[in-house]
Design an enzyme around this catalytic site. Structure first.
Site, short mmCIF file in Angstrom:
data_model
loop_
_atom_site.label_atom_id
_atom_site.label_comp_id
_atom_site.label_asym_id
_atom_site.label_seq_id
_atom_site.Cartn_x
_atom_site.Cartn_y
_atom_site.Cartn_z
NE ARG A 95 -26.51 -19.28 46.14
CZ ARG A 95 -26.67 -20.01 45.03
NH1 ARG A 95 -26.06 -18.84 44.25
NH2 ARG A 95 -26.44 -21.32 44.37
CB ALA A 108 -86.56 5.26 51.82
CA CA Z 1 -28.65 -24.47 42.21
#
Ligand code: CA
Ligand code: UD1
Length: 498
Positions: free
Chosen positions: A31, A442
């Site tokens: 399911r 930098a």
């Molecule tokens: Ca079951």
């Protein structure tokens, strides 16, 4: 096959019965409409089956736990093999009774077997212990854990001898139940304790004479009853504990219940969780007292967080270790990182695997780290990538710094020693080392090692051409090129509906 007399001698010889736990996990879970086995779907951040195994292993040693696997057996075995439990292969799933027939050989040496479902993760060790004590006190052949459900449809119903009697005559499955039986709200949870000798003496009496043509373990209740062996039921006060995962909706519901319970547990231990229903905290996460967790935080996997921390909104902390007094500002993502005491991370930091952030260090916005050790009190506050680097204590990594760790083939290491200052927008082309106390100017591209205390400049010297822009402008005016018109804003024409 053991008979009654050696059943007795066994229990009189051993004061405490030998108990095994069988976990049924062979089913497919049709399911769910999933390619993945049902018991490997995750709730609370780990496979459903892993929760059941953890509970079983609180009741008996893992060596006495037997997981019955069938559908996608190898995947299931691999996923939970680290737990130290045993596996029994039920190659063909011919019913819950058949599952225990298959487990006969491994369960035979035990006195009792407790049966749990691999798809029902909320069962607690306390409830399993209660089932076991009741089974012992009643000296029954089969003890059934039951629950009262408002909507019992689909479950096996428990037929007691009398309304108040602990004894059970049979379990009747939904499809076989008559109208009166369907009204019974006490359902069979599918969790049982069996006397092992009694179970295997009678298991051969199961038949497949039912709508699914399966061996129903539930039929053991009637079989024992007819053989005048005691079958009893014990009802759990918390029906939620026996909920299974037959559908996606049920899995999501189980997940929500586990996470809510997790938040409640942490709050009981001294953690503040604001709007806890928006936070996702996995079951195995640990958090120290006085830590505050803001709304919409996810704490995942093996994460450990110390005390007095603040984890701000929209942060996702996975498999990470965070010490005490750490602030994780909003929108920070950490994965397999370690963060020392008092560090401040984010907002918008990304700490990838192998990031080790030292005590009191700062990692700021849009900074990405990977396989990096950032020492005590060091700072990388803005727009930076630090990968494969060993960075000492008290280092200042300027905005926009990048460790160029990858040459297209291999990864290389950057070493930045204590007290170094890296000016903004520098690229450090690995392998490269910046020695203790050095400065990088930098916008430098550093390709060679910088010795301690040196200043390295890795950029072209600035050229300034005085008046250049003015001359250009005048030239354009003389050739009467029209000056660029700024874009005029046109409000969009919209119909206004009344
Ligand atoms: Ca079951
Ligand atoms: C079962 C019970 C029912 C009970 C319900 C509780 C039976 C016949 N019925 O019904 O009384 O109310 O559980 O949830 O037992 N499994 C195997 N091998 C098999 C068949 C099943 O390992 O051959 C496992 C499944 O993976 C699952 C569990 O056993 O974890 C239960 O099986 P399932 O088919 O879901 O039984 P239910 O119809 O729910």
């Amino acid at each position: 096959m053991p008979n009654r007399s050696n059943e007795k001698s066994k229990s009189s010889l051993t004061s405490t019965p030998r108990v095994a736990i069988a976990i049924m996990a062979a089913g497919k879970g049709t399911r769910l409409k999933s390619r993945h086995p049902k018991v490997l779907h995750e709730v609370g951040g780990k496979p459903i089956l892993a929760h059941v195994i953890a509970t079983a292993a609180k009741v008996v040693p893992a060596a006495d736990v037997f997981v019955i696997i069938g559908h996608e057996a190898e995947r299931v075995r691999e996923t939970v093999s680290g737990t130290g439990v045993n596996f029994v292969l039920q190659a063909e799933q011919r019913g819950t009774g058949h599952a225990l027939m298959v487990a006969r050989e491994v369960l035979a040496p035990y006195d009792q077997a407790i049966v749990l479902y691999g798809d029902a993760p909320l069962i607690t060790a306390g409830t399993v212990e209660k089932l076991r004590s009741f089974h012992n006190a009643q000296k029954s052949a089969m003890t059934i854990l039951t629950a009262d459900l408002a909507k019992p449809y689909g479950y096996g119903r428990v037929l007691r001898k009398g309304r108040k009697s602990p004894e059970v005559r049979a379990i009747v499955e939904e499809k076989a139940a008559n109208a009166a039986q369907k009204k019974i709200q006490e359902i069979n949870s599918g969790v049982y304790a069996f006397s092992v000798p009694a179970l295997y003496k009678h298991i051969g009496e199961l038949s497949t004479n039912n709508p699914h043509h399966e061996y129903y373990l539930t039929d053991m209740a009637g079989i024992f009853h007819r053989a005048r062996k005691k079958v009893v039921a014990i009802k759990t006060p918390d029906a939620a504990e026996v909920l299974g995962s037959n559908t996606r909706a049920e899995i999501v519901d189980l997940d929500a219940r586990l996470r809510l319970a997790k938040c409640q547990q942490l709050m009981a231990e001294g953690v503040t969780i604001f709007y806890s229903q928006t936070c996702v905290i996995d079951s195995d996460v640990a958090v120290g007292a006085d830590t505050v967790i803001e709304p919409f935080v996810q704490l995942l996997g093996r994460t450990r967080i110390g005390s007095d921390c603040r984890i701000c909104s929209y942060s996702i902390v996975k498999d990470s270790e965070i010490a005490d007094n750490v602030t994780i500002n909003p929108h920070t993502v950490t994965d397999d990182a370690r963060i020392g005491n008092g560090a401040i991370i984010g907002p918008y930091s990304r700490l990838r695997p192998g990031s080790e952030i030292g005590e009191g260090a700062h990692v700021g916005n849009f900074v990405e780290t990977k396989k990096v050790k950032l020492g005590k009190g060091s700072k990388a506050n803005h727009l930076t990538y630090l990968g494969d680097a060993d960075i000492g204590d008290g280092v200042n990594v300027g905005a926009g710094t990048i460790t160029c760790n990858y040459d297209g083939l291999n990864k290389h290491k950057t070493v930045i020693e204590d007290g170094v200052f890296i000016g903004s927008d520098s690229t450090l082309v690995a392998p490269v080392k910046v020695g203790r106390g050095a400065y990088v100017a930098a916008a430098s591209c550093i390709t060679d090692d910088v010795p301690a205390d040196a200043l390295a400049l890795g950029r072209a010297r600035q050229v300034t051409k005085e008046g250049w822009a003015g001359a250009k402008r005048r030239e354009r005016e003389q050739t009467s090129e029209p000056p660029e018109k700024p874009n005029e804003f046109q409000p969009p024409k919209r119909k206004i509906r009344l």
